[in-house]
Design a protein around this motif. Structure first.
Motif, PDB file in Angstrom:
ATOM      1  N   ALA A 172       0.645  -1.273  -0.108  1.00  0.00           N
ATOM      2  CA  ALA A 172      -0.087   0.087  -0.104  1.00  0.00           C
ATOM      3  C   ALA A 172       0.738   1.001   0.011  1.00  0.00           C
ATOM      4  CB  ALA A 172      -0.944   0.114   1.175  1.00  0.00           C
ATOM      5  N   THR A 173       1.868   1.398   0.637  1.00  0.00           N
ATOM      6  CA  THR A 173       2.873   2.377   0.654  1.00  0.00           C
ATOM      7  C   THR A 173       3.604   2.508  -0.774  1.00  0.00           C
ATOM      8  OG1 THR A 173       4.888   1.014   1.373  1.00  0.00           O
ATOM      9  CG2 THR A 173       3.652   2.422   3.208  1.00  0.00           C
ATOM     10  N   ALA A 174       3.586   1.421  -1.324  1.00  0.00           N
ATOM     11  CA  ALA A 174       4.332   1.533  -2.842  1.00  0.00           C
ATOM     12  C   ALA A 174       3.283   2.006  -3.831  1.00  0.00           C
ATOM     13  CB  ALA A 174       4.657   0.273  -3.307  1.00  0.00           C
ATOM     14  N   GLY A 175       1.970   1.590  -3.544  1.00  0.00           N
ATOM     15  CA  GLY A 175       0.778   2.010  -4.392  1.00  0.00           C
ATOM     16  C   GLY A 175       0.604   3.275  -3.992  1.00  0.00           C
ATOM     17  N   THR A 176       0.696   3.790  -3.116  1.00  0.00           N
ATOM     18  CA  THR A 176       0.190   5.343  -2.827  1.00  0.00           C
ATOM     19  C   THR A 176       1.375   6.259  -3.022  1.00  0.00           C
ATOM     20  OG1 THR A 176       0.558   4.903  -0.534  1.00  0.00           O
ATOM     21  CG2 THR A 176      -1.617   4.637  -1.470  1.00  0.00           C
ATOM     22  N   LEU A 177       2.774   5.925  -2.780  1.00  0.00           N
ATOM     23  CA  LEU A 177       3.913   6.750  -2.869  1.00  0.00           C
ATOM     24  C   LEU A 177       4.670   6.696  -4.089  1.00  0.00           C
ATOM     25  CD1 LEU A 177       4.939   6.398   0.956  1.00  0.00           C
ATOM     26  CD2 LEU A 177       3.486   8.207  -0.203  1.00  0.00           C
ATOM     27  N   GLU A 231       3.685   9.345   5.730  1.00  0.00           N
ATOM     28  CA  GLU A 231       3.664   8.352   4.989  1.00  0.00           C
ATOM     29  C   GLU A 231       3.518   7.077   5.080  1.00  0.00           C
ATOM     30  OE1 GLU A 231       7.380   8.861   2.698  1.00  0.00           O
ATOM     31  OE2 GLU A 231       6.708  10.787   1.747  1.00  0.00           O
ATOM     32  N   MET A 232       3.481   6.526   6.483  1.00  0.00           N
ATOM     33  CA  MET A 232       3.285   5.377   6.812  1.00  0.00           C
ATOM     34  C   MET A 232       1.574   5.120   7.230  1.00  0.00           C
ATOM     35  SD  MET A 232       5.969   3.878   7.125  1.00  0.00           S
ATOM     36  CE  MET A 232       6.541   4.608   5.596  1.00  0.00           C
ATOM     37  N   SER A 233       0.928   5.974   6.896  1.00  0.00           N
ATOM     38  CA  SER A 233      -0.570   5.998   7.050  1.00  0.00           C
ATOM     39  C   SER A 233      -1.103   5.952   5.596  1.00  0.00           C
ATOM     40  CB  SER A 233      -1.211   7.047   8.142  1.00  0.00           C
ATOM     41  OG  SER A 233      -2.297   6.480   8.871  1.00  0.00           O
ATOM     42  N   LEU A 236      -4.032   8.267   4.175  1.00  0.00           N
ATOM     43  CA  LEU A 236      -3.841   9.384   4.000  1.00  0.00           C
ATOM     44  C   LEU A 236      -3.111   9.884   2.619  1.00  0.00           C
ATOM     45  CD1 LEU A 236      -2.678  10.277   7.624  1.00  0.00           C
ATOM     46  CD2 LEU A 236      -4.933  10.455   6.599  1.00  0.00           C
ATOM     47  N   ASN A 237      -2.526   8.774   1.982  1.00  0.00           N
ATOM     48  CA  ASN A 237      -1.614   9.274   0.664  1.00  0.00           C
ATOM     49  C   ASN A 237      -2.409   8.742  -0.469  1.00  0.00           C
ATOM     50  OD1 ASN A 237       0.662  10.356   2.445  1.00  0.00           O
ATOM     51  ND2 ASN A 237       0.711   7.968   2.986  1.00  0.00           N
ATOM     52  N   VAL A 238      -3.695   8.410  -0.378  1.00  0.00           N
ATOM     53  CA  VAL A 238      -4.490   8.002  -1.697  1.00  0.00           C
ATOM     54  C   VAL A 238      -4.615   9.358  -2.343  1.00  0.00           C
ATOM     55  CG1 VAL A 238      -6.531   7.017  -2.497  1.00  0.00           C
ATOM     56  CG2 VAL A 238      -5.560   5.985  -0.592  1.00  0.00           C
ATOM     57  N   THR A 239      -4.644   8.893  -3.756  1.00  0.00           N
ATOM     58  CA  THR A 239      -5.051  10.011  -4.762  1.00  0.00           C
ATOM     59  C   THR A 239      -5.696   9.188  -5.711  1.00  0.00           C
ATOM     60  OG1 THR A 239      -2.930  10.021  -6.314  1.00  0.00           O
ATOM     61  CG2 THR A 239      -2.673  11.184  -4.300  1.00  0.00           C
ATOM     62  N   LEU A 268     -10.323   5.441  -0.894  1.00  0.00           N
ATOM     63  CA  LEU A 268     -10.064   4.974  -2.252  1.00  0.00           C
ATOM     64  C   LEU A 268     -11.328   5.655  -2.847  1.00  0.00           C
ATOM     65  CD1 LEU A 268      -8.551   1.735  -2.072  1.00  0.00           C
ATOM     66  CD2 LEU A 268      -7.594   3.436  -3.484  1.00  0.00           C
ATOM     67  N   LEU A 269     -12.587   5.304  -2.459  1.00  0.00           N
ATOM     68  CA  LEU A 269     -13.930   5.669  -2.875  1.00  0.00           C
ATOM     69  C   LEU A 269     -13.833   7.333  -2.854  1.00  0.00           C
ATOM     70  CD1 LEU A 269     -16.266   3.457  -0.975  1.00  0.00           C
ATOM     71  CD2 LEU A 269     -15.807   3.341  -3.439  1.00  0.00           C
ATOM     72  N   ALA A 270     -13.411   7.964  -1.487  1.00  0.00           N
ATOM     73  CA  ALA A 270     -13.476   9.427  -1.902  1.00  0.00           C
ATOM     74  C   ALA A 270     -12.534  10.108  -2.844  1.00  0.00           C
ATOM     75  CB  ALA A 270     -12.944   9.913  -0.534  1.00  0.00           C
ATOM     76  N   HIS A 271     -11.570   9.331  -3.352  1.00  0.00           N
ATOM     77  CA  HIS A 271     -10.818   9.821  -4.561  1.00  0.00           C
ATOM     78  C   HIS A 271     -11.191   9.137  -6.133  1.00  0.00           C
ATOM     79  CE1 HIS A 271      -8.202  11.250  -1.143  1.00  0.00           C
ATOM     80  NE2 HIS A 271      -7.665  12.059  -1.946  1.00  0.00           N
TER      81      HIS A 271
END
Length: 319
Positions: A172-177, A231-233, A236-239, A268-271
């Motif tokens: 998830a960190t890789a997929g968001t950052l 960055e660990m949450s 919070l980093n979803v776009t 994810l839904l919010a974005h």
């Protein structure tokens, strides 16, 4: 602006066990269950001379990974999709024999080519493998598979990332950052590192008090905690660029609360990102392919069904 992390790499291709060849013979260099090294010789903080440590378990598990690798699992009839699997283990071990190899075999049955990742752990003593080092291995794995997609009958635009527990946090960190970091300077490093889809199974997602699992802060360098903790949450980093994501969790998970997956799903839904959340009544934590006698055993089939919805023109049949 991308945050460039300088890693010393040698230019060009690198050898894999059994050698590397061009053209039609190249496919022979990657047989079923072959192992390939992710980084070229000379890469900073990569040392092929330090062996992995086997952790005594009922299943295979390793730690002290200093030379990240992918174990290749090739289906009899590849359908064009490929998945990099990040097994979990609380960022202290990598449970390859629980949520790695068995999952890869199951995905092969659906025509999905699978690659099990052994990544550098932030808990490795004296190694300095804090964030973003583990994430660099996950992103490099996506790049490596995409670079070599033709060798596996895979579409370079259908390369996904799957993770379990702490491995889910890594994925998830890789997929968001992915858009904030780049690593290396060889041919593989020039390939897009964004996963085309993600599968997160009983994942650690957040640092939010009351929901977080302690390992979500394991990758944080204490000297850089203010910069790294956000960055660990992952929620919070979803776009809107975050890949479509499948999530699966058991409600009775007493180790990693299912609200981790709920938070990610809601973000994810919010974005406007396509997402599916499967919450099972029973299964606990670390159920691998599913805990026998519980509805958690449905998740592999649910994931394949979701993949069919993403790629309706492909076959995911085992026959």
């Amino acid at each position: 602006m991308k945050r460039m992390m300088a890693l010393s790499l040698l230019l060009g291709f690198f050898m894999v066990p059994g050698g590397f060849a061009q053209g039609a013979a190249q496919a022979q260099a990657f047989p079923h269950k072959s192992v390939v090294m992710l980084w070229p010789a000379g890469t900073e903080k990569v040392n092929p001379d330090i062996p992995e440590t086997i952790v005594p378990k009922d299943f295979e598990a390793v730690k002290d990974v200093h030379n990240p690798s992918l174990t290749v699992f090739r289906p009899a009839k590849p359908n064009g999709t490929a998945v990099v699997i990040c097994p979990g283990g609380g960022y202290t071990i990598i449970a390859t024999g629980l949520a790695g190899y068995p999952v890869a075999e199951r995905l092969n049955e659906a025509g999905i080519t699978a690659f099990v990742l052994k990544y550098r752990l932030p808990s490795t003593k004296g190694a300095g493998f804090k964030h973003p080092i583990p994430m660099s291995d996950a992103l490099r794995a996506v790049q490596w598979v995409r670079f070599h997609a033709a060798d596996f009958g895979a579409d370079p635009q259908k390369i996904g990332l799957m993770g379990f527990s702490a491995g889910g946090h890594l994925a998830a960190t890789a997929g968001t950052l992915f858009g904030k970091y780049s690593f290396g300077n060889d041919a593989v490093s020039k390939v897009d590192s964004r996963p085309d889809f993600m599968g997160l199974v009983f994942p650690v997602i957040t640092t939010r008090k009351g929901i977080a699992h302690g390992c979500s802060r394991s990758p944080v360098d204490p000297r850089l905690s203010k910069q790294q903790v956000p960055e660990m949450s992952c929620e919070l980093n979803v776009t809107k660029q975050t890949p479509p994501t499948f999530l699966a969790h058991a409600k009775d998970d007493a180790t990693v609360k299912y609200q981790n997956s709920v938070l990610m799903h809601e973000a994810l839904l919010a974005h406007g990102v396509a997402t599916e959340l499967k919450l099972y009544e029973k299964g606990g934590h670390g159920f691998g392919l599913g805990r026998e006698g519980t509805d958690s055993m449905q998740w592999p089939g649910d994931f394949v069904a979701w993949m069919k919805s993403l790629y309706p023109n492909l076959s995911f049949d085992s026959e």
